[in-house]
Design an enzyme around this catalytic site. Sequence first.
Site, PDB file in Angstrom:
ATOM      1  N   HIS A 134       2.289   4.508   4.679  1.00  0.00           N
ATOM      2  CA  HIS A 134       2.392   4.285   3.227  1.00  0.00           C
ATOM      3  C   HIS A 134       1.861   2.890   2.880  1.00  0.00           C
ATOM      4  CE1 HIS A 134       5.579   7.431   1.830  1.00  0.00           C
ATOM      5  NE2 HIS A 134       4.407   7.709   1.289  1.00  0.00           N
ATOM      6  N   ASP A 182       2.824   0.470   1.002  1.00  0.00           N
ATOM      7  CA  ASP A 182       3.702  -0.712   0.942  1.00  0.00           C
ATOM      8  C   ASP A 182       4.011  -1.261   2.339  1.00  0.00           C
ATOM      9  OD1 ASP A 182       5.089   1.851   0.930  1.00  0.00           O
ATOM     10  OD2 ASP A 182       6.971   0.717   0.911  1.00  0.00           O
TER      11      ASP A 182
HETATM   12 ZN   LIG Z   1       8.041   2.089   2.134  1.00  0.00          ZN
HETATM   13 ZN   LIG Z   2       7.271   5.133   3.115  1.00  0.00          ZN
END
Ligand SMILES: [Zn+2]
Ligand SMILES: [Zn+2]
Length: 354
Positions: free
Chosen positions: A115, A117
């Site tokens: 992901h 982030d």
């Molecule tokens: Zn995350």
């Molecule tokens: Zn995640």
Amino acid sequence: MGGAAKISIAALIGVLALAFAAGRIPAVQDRLFERALEKAFSPRAAALWKNDGLSVFFCGTGSPLPSAKRAQTCTAVFAGGKYFLIDAGTGSAENLQAAGIPGEALAAIFLTHLHSDHIGDIGEVDLASWVAGRAGPLPVFGPAGTGRIVNGLNEEYALDHEYRTAHHGKGVAEPRAAGLIAQTFNAAGNTLVYERDGLKVTAFPVKHDPATPAVGYRFDYAGRSVVISGDTAYSQSLIAAAQGADLLVHEAQANHMVARLREAAAEAGNARMAKIFSDIPSYHTSPEEAARAANEAGVDWLMLTHLTPAPDNAIARRIFMRGVSKIRKKHVRIAEDRTAIMLPAGGGFEFERY
Ligand SMILES: [Zn+2]
Ligand SMILES: [Zn+2]
């Protein structure tokens, strides 16, 4: 009483006025600049890498929801004079640099999943550690898909690498040491992914569908142990892997606050955000569930990170932690950016802020 208060307020205003006036004098400005420079180049966080056990530095405790006080996800684990990053979300490179952590001692990055982030600052962390004098390309351990991230970043930074070498020379920017090397592993079960100089790093699967595979990591060194959850719903495989660990660093999403965010977004006519807020509770862990997982694993300390939404003041922290004290009375805390925990080989925990 009133007279004393008036005098102290007047004195305070006088001190502030003096300080303001002094700040306009070039010699005072220069002295303050010198002091800032001394601080910037002093090894003030040396306790992290001189510790004979494990040390943990929180280089990012936030999540995709924005926070002025938190970088996105990043945890640094120090062992034997080197350190390892577990994820490197946006803003984490700045936190590492601001704390004076030496880039050349970065030995590898471990990705929990892919992901955005968790990967936003891999390129910046890599660049900083390269020009700091790292010996070779930086290994990036991770589940399937890690190679695509690494290839993309190497291409993205290829021109920058050429410019740096042309500008600073090979003594600073050695081309053979530039860039990243993917170390992809099969994340189906518990996997020993790194073993060197007494440090063992074991990956274990967690539940973060549809972002699969997703893993957490357990670090064992000098009789101490730290477990990083990665992003996960309440997970039995994590509880099994974290058995008896000294410290569990677990993600936490306050679903009672996310429910209110969903309602507020819907009331404001923002149907897209309302949909996102209704999707995310099922693949993260609430603070109460994290406390239960820590108890079931029998860990000594629980630190909460990847905080959604980011609890950035005392009231928000109280709302975030509602119900946790009923499950776990002590040894649980919300992690803050640039705080650290030392776990010396002889036992105990030392908390610091850098
Ligand atoms: Zn995350
Ligand atoms: Zn995640």
